[in-house]
Design an enzyme around this catalytic site. Structure first.
Site, PDB file in Angstrom:
ATOM      1  N   LYS A 293     -37.482 -14.732  36.397  1.00  0.00           N
ATOM      2  CA  LYS A 293     -37.280 -15.453  35.138  1.00  0.00           C
ATOM      3  C   LYS A 293     -37.134 -16.942  35.416  1.00  0.00           C
ATOM      4  O   LYS A 293     -36.447 -17.343  36.355  1.00  0.00           O
ATOM      5  CB  LYS A 293     -36.037 -14.933  34.403  1.00  0.00           C
ATOM      6  CG  LYS A 293     -36.301 -13.670  33.601  1.00  0.00           C
ATOM      7  CD  LYS A 293     -35.242 -13.445  32.546  1.00  0.00           C
ATOM      8  CE  LYS A 293     -35.629 -12.313  31.606  1.00  0.00           C
ATOM      9  NZ  LYS A 293     -34.679 -12.134  30.501  1.00  0.00           N
ATOM     10  N   GLU A 379     -27.660   1.348  22.689  1.00  0.00           N
ATOM     11  CA  GLU A 379     -26.745   1.283  21.551  1.00  0.00           C
ATOM     12  C   GLU A 379     -26.183   2.652  21.170  1.00  0.00           C
ATOM     13  O   GLU A 379     -25.000   2.782  20.830  1.00  0.00           O
ATOM     14  CB  GLU A 379     -27.455   0.669  20.345  1.00  0.00           C
ATOM     15  CG  GLU A 379     -27.846  -0.783  20.519  1.00  0.00           C
ATOM     16  CD  GLU A 379     -29.185  -0.994  21.197  1.00  0.00           C
ATOM     17  OE1 GLU A 379     -29.616  -2.149  21.344  1.00  0.00           O
ATOM     18  OE2 GLU A 379     -29.817   0.029  21.573  1.00  0.00           O
ATOM     19  N   ARG A 407     -29.607   1.255  15.435  1.00  0.00           N
ATOM     20  CA  ARG A 407     -30.018   2.263  16.414  1.00  0.00           C
ATOM     21  C   ARG A 407     -28.910   3.271  16.711  1.00  0.00           C
ATOM     22  O   ARG A 407     -29.181   4.372  17.175  1.00  0.00           O
ATOM     23  CB  ARG A 407     -30.440   1.586  17.712  1.00  0.00           C
ATOM     24  CG  ARG A 407     -31.746   0.828  17.602  1.00  0.00           C
ATOM     25  CD  ARG A 407     -32.251   0.389  18.953  1.00  0.00           C
ATOM     26  NE  ARG A 407     -33.664   0.081  18.893  1.00  0.00           N
ATOM     27  CZ  ARG A 407     -34.433  -0.113  19.960  1.00  0.00           C
ATOM     28  NH1 ARG A 407     -33.910  -0.021  21.159  1.00  0.00           N
ATOM     29  NH2 ARG A 407     -35.711  -0.391  19.827  1.00  0.00           N
TER      30      ARG A 407
END
Length: 630
Positions: A293, A379, A407
């Site tokens: 990243k 979640e 979710r």
């Protein structure tokens, strides 16, 4: 022509020299390039990303990390005939630039500009709309099966990060894909983090795989054989066929996939030949690529979390750290409350599904590491994990964005509410969120939470009320949720001492005549501003459930008209709850319901978006005057 390499940092490349990038208006033009030109294109593309995102804000470090991968995919595959499905979409800016949206990057995430995520209505190259994680394998598998059923010759590729792979949905898809015998390529983009640092057993497994003896031997052999180019080329080609003889069976092979990798995701000379080889293979394949990243921009490489989603900044100076002293955000108010509450009650446990920074939990994770649980992008698991803790006498607090709780809704009902367990949900990003747009707006939580028995639902009008509501919900021996918006509130003084709010009780904040405005949460401030011109009464309702029906009755009996205001869908929201209460009380009263319309609200500046749907002070005043003339 100036020649540069893909290794030159983006900030050292002259943005005025996008000579090659400017010739690429679609992937077909990219595929006409000689492969020796691709490193220059990568350097120009990385520089262009840094230049444009620093002016608009948006997701940066993840996009810098997938430049070469994006080029390789569009170079090898015949897009849009071949489908590329990007997971989440944080890494698709290079894809957008190479698929005809280069000039539109100037209005990225702005009103009437392009989305920060893939969107099917935006481009034929966006095969599937994404923004929440872990959907790519499922969607790509569906496309691969459809192509096979229709007799169409096309390749389907799902690009998923190691963070997104931690979610259960991704494993459900892998489990299904491994027995479907479809030509599906899953590219595991392994950068060792999602938004927060990646956690869990899978991450450890990938780290071991990367650092194992095979990779070490591969690097040593590469150095040795590079001195003899013909021998090195033979070994490199042979490697993909022979690797299965020396690498132990992996998790992915047990799922029925052919595993290939890991390879350097920034090395076009590895990526392109490998992808070309895979196109000749049949069945489900997994290509494991290692990326970094922030690649090419040292500041983002060193701090990819800070540069995950920055606002506007000067690339030469980087993001300037806030000196403090400004208004705290609601996330910071929550984080401070969490630490204060933890000192007062050792039973408190804090849970987040991979959103430590966004939810304001960094300080808590540092001060109370043994009571902090990042469960990765999961979640559903987060909610039931909290329920298990509550069963054993602990007091779990689940910090989760409103849009992500969608979710975990089944678990909230079945595992928490039915058992009436004391789990507190801190719902960040309630209402409109700005640049992330329709997939991230918290526009539905009032509706899907107020229907759940045993649950208390609160919405603070300011920062101090948020702090006290969190305390109030924590003290309950039943499920509770505090829903607050993104960013800062009105800027009221925070009360250090905890003071519980009477359950189900609102308050009148302004006395007026004829019209009574019932404001929920963040809408109190604009409601009070509009009420000055209207000489209207304003009530801060505080609770969506249980609703203060006594206050509703009092206001209905003493005013000619009622107006409800909420930063939530009108349909099924707090205004609907008021109407239901009036009907139950047998009171006939005209009620004007103001809130978000029955459509998905797009990305843009939050204040402008609220103004556009009439939820600023001027819009509220105008709507009331149209519906209720003087």
């Amino acid at each position: 022509m100036t020649t540069i390499t893909g290794d030159i940092p983006a900030q050292d490349y002259n943005p005025a020299m996008y000579e090659l990038l400017k010739t690429i208006d679609d992937p077909a033009a990219l595929r006409r390039l000689d492969h020796r030109q691709l490193p220059q294109l990568a350097a120009e593309l990385r520089a262009y990303l840094l230049d444009t995102v620093s002016k608009t804000g948006g997701h940066l470090s993840s996009n810098l990390g997938t430049v070469e991968l994006t080029i390789a995919l569009h170079y090898v595959f015949n897009t849009p005939q071949d489908r590329i499905v990007w997971d989440v979409g944080h890494q698709t800016y290079a894809h957008k630039i190479l698929t005809g949206r280069r000039e539109q990057m100037a209005r990225l995430r702005m009103m009437d500009g392009i989305s920060g995520f893939p969107r099917r209505s935006e481009s034929k190259y966006d095969a599937f709309g994404t923004a929440h994680s872990s959907t790519s394998i499922s969607a790509a598998l569906g496309m691969a099966v459809a192509a096979k059923r229709k007799g169409e010759s096309r390749r389907v590729v799902a690009v998923i990060g190691d963070g997104a792979l931690s979610a259960g949905m991704a494993f459900e898809a892998l489990n299904n894909a491994g027995v479907m015998d479809s030509d599906l390529l899953v590219i595991l983009n392994d950068n060792e983090m999602s938004i927060s640092p990646a956690v869990g057993a899978l991450n450890r497994y990938l780290a071991r795989l990367m650092s194992g003896p095979y990779v070490a031997a591969r690097k040593a052999g590469k150095i040795l054989l590079s001195a003899v180019p013909p021998l090195y080329e033979f070994a490199r080609r042979f490697e993909e066929h022979a690797k299965g003889l020396v690498v132990p069976s992996t998790l992915f092979e047990e799922f029925g996939f052919t595993y290939i990798g890991p390879i350097d995701g920034h090395d076009l000379d590895s990526l392109i030949p490998t992808l070309k080889n895979i196109t000749a293979m049949q069945g489900p394949q997994i290509l494991h690529v290692i990326t970094k990243k922030g690649q090419g921009y040292k500041l983002a490489e060193d701090d990819p979390i800070a540069y995950h989603g920055p606002g506007k900044f000067d690339p030469t100076e980087g993001i300037k750290k806030s000196a403090g002293g400004g208004k705290p955000t609601y996330s910071q108010v929550f984080g401070d409350w969490l630490c204060d509450m933890a000192r007062a009650d050792k039973r408190l446990m804090a849970i987040t599904p991979a959103m430590r920074e966004g939810s304001g939990m960094v300080r808590f994770s540092e001060e109370f590491p043994d009571r902090y649980f990042d469960v990765a992008i999961a979640e559903q698991h987060a909610v039931t994990f909290a329920a298990g803790m509550a069963c054993e006498g602990l007091k779990p607090v689940v910090a989760i964005y409103s849009t992500f709780l969608q979710r975990g809704y089944d678990q909230l009902i079945h595992d928490v509410a039915i058992q009436n367990l004391p789990v507190l949900f801190a719902l960040d990003r309630g209402g409109l969120v700005g640049g992330d747009g329709q997939t991230h707006n918290g526009a539905f939580d009032y509706a899907f939470l107020r229907t759940v028995p045993n649950l208390t639902l609160m919405a603070p009008a300011d920062e101090n009320e948020c702090r006290q509501m969190l305390y109030t919900g924590y003290q309950l021996n039943s499920p509770a949720a505090v829903r607050y918006p993104r960013g800062s509130g009105p800027g009221v003084v925070l009360q250090k001492e905890f003071s519980p709010i009477p359950i189900g009780k609102g308050e009148v904040r302004r006395e007026g005549k004829k019209i009574a405005i019932l404001a929920f949460g963040s809408m109190l401030k604009p409601a009070l501003e509009a009420a000055k011109k209207l000489d209207a009464t304003v009530a801060n309702m505080r609770f969506i459930k249980p609703l203060d029906t006594a206050l509703v009755q009092q206001l209905a009996e003493t005013h000619e008209r009622l107006v409800t205001i909420e930063e939530h869908q009108v349909m099924g929201g707090a205004g609907s709850a008021v109407c239901e209460a009036l009907m139950a009380l047998g009171i006939e009263k005209k009620v004007l319901l103001l809130g978000l319309p029955d459509r998905f609200i797009d990305h843009g500046d939050s204040a402008k978006l609220l103004s556009g749907v009439g939820l600023d002070a001027e819009g509220i005043h105008r709507s009331i005057r149209i519906a209720i003339p003087e």
